[in-house]
Write a protein that holds these residues in place. Structure first.
Motif, PDB file in Angstrom:
ATOM      1  N   PRO A 101       0.817  -1.220   0.000  1.00  0.00           N
ATOM      2  CA  PRO A 101       0.000   0.000   0.000  1.00  0.00           C
ATOM      3  C   PRO A 101       0.852   1.273   0.000  1.00  0.00           C
ATOM      4  CG  PRO A 101      -0.958  -1.606   1.476  1.00  0.00           C
ATOM      5  CD  PRO A 101       0.361  -2.177   1.038  1.00  0.00           C
ATOM      6  N   LEU A 102       1.976   1.258   0.730  1.00  0.00           N
ATOM      7  CA  LEU A 102       2.855   2.425   0.754  1.00  0.00           C
ATOM      8  C   LEU A 102       3.425   2.697  -0.637  1.00  0.00           C
ATOM      9  CD1 LEU A 102       4.351   4.650   2.288  1.00  0.00           C
ATOM     10  CD2 LEU A 102       6.146   2.982   2.810  1.00  0.00           C
ATOM     11  N   MET A 103       3.853   1.661  -1.318  1.00  0.00           N
ATOM     12  CA  MET A 103       4.397   1.827  -2.667  1.00  0.00           C
ATOM     13  C   MET A 103       3.342   2.370  -3.617  1.00  0.00           C
ATOM     14  SD  MET A 103       6.598  -1.685  -3.069  1.00  0.00           S
ATOM     15  CE  MET A 103       7.632  -2.278  -1.733  1.00  0.00           C
ATOM     16  N   MET A 104       2.118   1.855  -3.512  1.00  0.00           N
ATOM     17  CA  MET A 104       1.042   2.332  -4.384  1.00  0.00           C
ATOM     18  C   MET A 104       0.743   3.799  -4.129  1.00  0.00           C
ATOM     19  SD  MET A 104      -1.654  -0.852  -4.739  1.00  0.00           S
ATOM     20  CE  MET A 104      -1.847  -1.171  -2.995  1.00  0.00           C
ATOM     21  N   ARG A 158       3.386   5.867  -5.752  1.00  0.00           N
ATOM     22  CA  ARG A 158       3.263   5.876  -7.207  1.00  0.00           C
ATOM     23  C   ARG A 158       2.274   6.930  -7.685  1.00  0.00           C
ATOM     24  NH1 ARG A 158       6.690   4.064 -10.660  1.00  0.00           N
ATOM     25  NH2 ARG A 158       6.730   1.948  -9.800  1.00  0.00           N
ATOM     26  N   VAL A 159       1.135   7.042  -6.991  1.00  0.00           N
ATOM     27  CA  VAL A 159       0.076   7.953  -7.446  1.00  0.00           C
ATOM     28  C   VAL A 159       0.124   9.310  -6.746  1.00  0.00           C
ATOM     29  CG1 VAL A 159      -1.432   6.060  -8.109  1.00  0.00           C
ATOM     30  CG2 VAL A 159      -1.616   7.002  -5.806  1.00  0.00           C
ATOM     31  N   GLY A 160       1.073   9.487  -5.825  1.00  0.00           N
ATOM     32  CA  GLY A 160       1.245  10.795  -5.193  1.00  0.00           C
ATOM     33  C   GLY A 160       0.263  11.113  -4.092  1.00  0.00           C
ATOM     34  N   MET A 161      -0.203  10.102  -3.365  1.00  0.00           N
ATOM     35  CA  MET A 161      -1.147  10.320  -2.269  1.00  0.00           C
ATOM     36  C   MET A 161      -0.367  10.555  -0.971  1.00  0.00           C
ATOM     37  SD  MET A 161      -4.047   7.441  -3.173  1.00  0.00           S
ATOM     38  CE  MET A 161      -5.028   7.903  -1.739  1.00  0.00           C
ATOM     39  N   GLN A 162       0.069  11.814  -0.793  1.00  0.00           N
ATOM     40  CA  GLN A 162       0.936  12.115   0.347  1.00  0.00           C
ATOM     41  C   GLN A 162       0.255  11.862   1.682  1.00  0.00           C
ATOM     42  OE1 GLN A 162       2.371  16.160   0.673  1.00  0.00           O
ATOM     43  NE2 GLN A 162       4.064  15.572   1.998  1.00  0.00           N
ATOM     44  N   ALA A 163      -1.039  12.182   1.795  1.00  0.00           N
ATOM     45  CA  ALA A 163      -1.739  11.967   3.053  1.00  0.00           C
ATOM     46  C   ALA A 163      -1.743  10.481   3.431  1.00  0.00           C
ATOM     47  CB  ALA A 163      -3.174  12.477   2.953  1.00  0.00           C
ATOM     48  N   THR A 172      11.683  -0.080  -3.824  1.00  0.00           N
ATOM     49  CA  THR A 172      11.241   0.386  -2.508  1.00  0.00           C
ATOM     50  C   THR A 172      10.324   1.586  -2.689  1.00  0.00           C
ATOM     51  OG1 THR A 172      13.095   1.927  -2.285  1.00  0.00           O
ATOM     52  CG2 THR A 172      13.432  -0.321  -1.455  1.00  0.00           C
ATOM     53  N   ALA A 173       9.661   1.969  -1.611  1.00  0.00           N
ATOM     54  CA  ALA A 173       8.829   3.172  -1.672  1.00  0.00           C
ATOM     55  C   ALA A 173       9.668   4.383  -2.059  1.00  0.00           C
ATOM     56  CB  ALA A 173       8.156   3.400  -0.315  1.00  0.00           C
ATOM     57  N   LEU A 174      10.898   4.425  -1.565  1.00  0.00           N
ATOM     58  CA  LEU A 174      11.790   5.547  -1.873  1.00  0.00           C
ATOM     59  C   LEU A 174      12.116   5.597  -3.358  1.00  0.00           C
ATOM     60  CD1 LEU A 174      13.519   7.733  -0.234  1.00  0.00           C
ATOM     61  CD2 LEU A 174      15.432   6.224  -0.702  1.00  0.00           C
ATOM     62  N   SER A 175      12.421   4.455  -3.950  1.00  0.00           N
ATOM     63  CA  SER A 175      12.776   4.444  -5.372  1.00  0.00           C
ATOM     64  C   SER A 175      11.579   4.832  -6.239  1.00  0.00           C
ATOM     65  CB  SER A 175      13.314   3.074  -5.787  1.00  0.00           C
ATOM     66  OG  SER A 175      12.331   2.071  -5.686  1.00  0.00           O
ATOM     67  N   GLU A 234       8.956   8.893  -9.670  1.00  0.00           N
ATOM     68  CA  GLU A 234       7.785   9.704 -10.001  1.00  0.00           C
ATOM     69  C   GLU A 234       7.988  11.189  -9.721  1.00  0.00           C
ATOM     70  OE1 GLU A 234       5.182   8.654 -11.537  1.00  0.00           O
ATOM     71  OE2 GLU A 234       5.596   6.500 -11.498  1.00  0.00           O
ATOM     72  N   GLY A 235       9.098  11.543  -9.088  1.00  0.00           N
ATOM     73  CA  GLY A 235       9.362  12.946  -8.787  1.00  0.00           C
ATOM     74  C   GLY A 235       8.524  13.492  -7.654  1.00  0.00           C
ATOM     75  N   ARG A 236       8.187  12.652  -6.693  1.00  0.00           N
ATOM     76  CA  ARG A 236       7.359  13.058  -5.545  1.00  0.00           C
ATOM     77  C   ARG A 236       8.266  13.590  -4.440  1.00  0.00           C
ATOM     78  NH1 ARG A 236       2.695  12.595  -8.540  1.00  0.00           N
ATOM     79  NH2 ARG A 236       2.313  10.440  -9.183  1.00  0.00           N
TER      80      ARG A 236
END
Length: 222
Positions: free
Chosen positions: A19-22, A25-30, A51-54, A59-61
């Motif tokens: 879920p964190l990775m997803m 990916r889509v930019g859901m910061q909250a 990883t979530a970091l990669s 994605e440039g988040r």
């Protein structure tokens, strides 16, 4: 609903994507912040080693990248490369995310080898040079990126020649990057099998690149 159930926080989906990775990916910061606050493992990897970091870097988040770094305490395990040996810094570089690349370069905990080579032979500097990301190339050079690393590229050279970051910049007509690269004493203007950086620029009709190379003393093929 899923966030309210602690058992769902680490559940991997298709290909081991959490879920964190997803959310990254889509930019859901909250959602990212909520998951991090509940203590999910930010260094977990997917089946492909992401990883979530990669993912955030790719994605440039930037905001999410900062959240993950803060939550993980810049744990070195967050900076691992994926199954292709492509690390988060390379992911940021290949997509032109200047601020993300700058943030990652500043992370002392990452202990980056800025000259790491992935399984396809690319370095971060080659990636930036090929894609024309001037600012990123400049940051990498300032961080110690080498200009003399060569990549075998059968797709571009039928005889299996090897290309440097300068070659890729010439091939693609990246004049500003060419100027930065030829100022490095380690940059080799000549290559194997009679091909030169100048010949690549001339063949591509990148006259500004060719002029810069000639001014630096480059010679074409005989």
């Amino acid at each position: 609903a899923e966030l309210s159930n602690p058992g769902n926080l680490e559940v991997a989906r298709i290909h081991g994507v959490s879920p964190l990775m997803m959310a990254c990916r889509v930019g859901m910061q909250a959602a990212v912040q909520a998951l991090l606050n509940r203590g999910v493992n930010s260094a977990a990897t997917s089946e492909h080693g992401c990883t979530a970091l990669s993912i955030a870097a790719e994605e440039g988040r930037l905001d999410i990248l900062q959240d993950i770094l803060q939550a993980s305490g810049s744990s070195k395990s967050s900076f691992v490369a994926d199954v292709s040996d492509t690390n988060p810094l390379m992911r940021a570089c290949e997509n032109g995310h200047v601020q993300c690349a700058a943030l990652l370069l500043q992370c002392s905990a990452a202990d980056w080898n800025v000259n790491s080579v992935n399984k396809k032979g690319w370095t971060a500097l080659m990636i930036a040079a090929f894609n024309g990301f001037d600012d990123i190339a400049g940051m990498l050079l300032a961080s110690g990126a080498r200009t003399d690393i060569l990549k075998k590229d059968a797709k571009l050279h039928s005889k299996g020649g090897k290309y440097s970051a300068l070659c890729y910049a010439c091939l693609m007509g990246r004049t500003r990057i060419v100027l930065s690269l030829i100022s490095d004493d380690r940059a080799d203007l000549t290559l194997q099998k009679g091909e030169t950086a100048l010949s690549l620029a001339e063949e591509g009709e990148h006259e500004q690149c060719a002029a810069a190379l000639r001014a630096a003393g480059a010679e074409g093929c005989e």
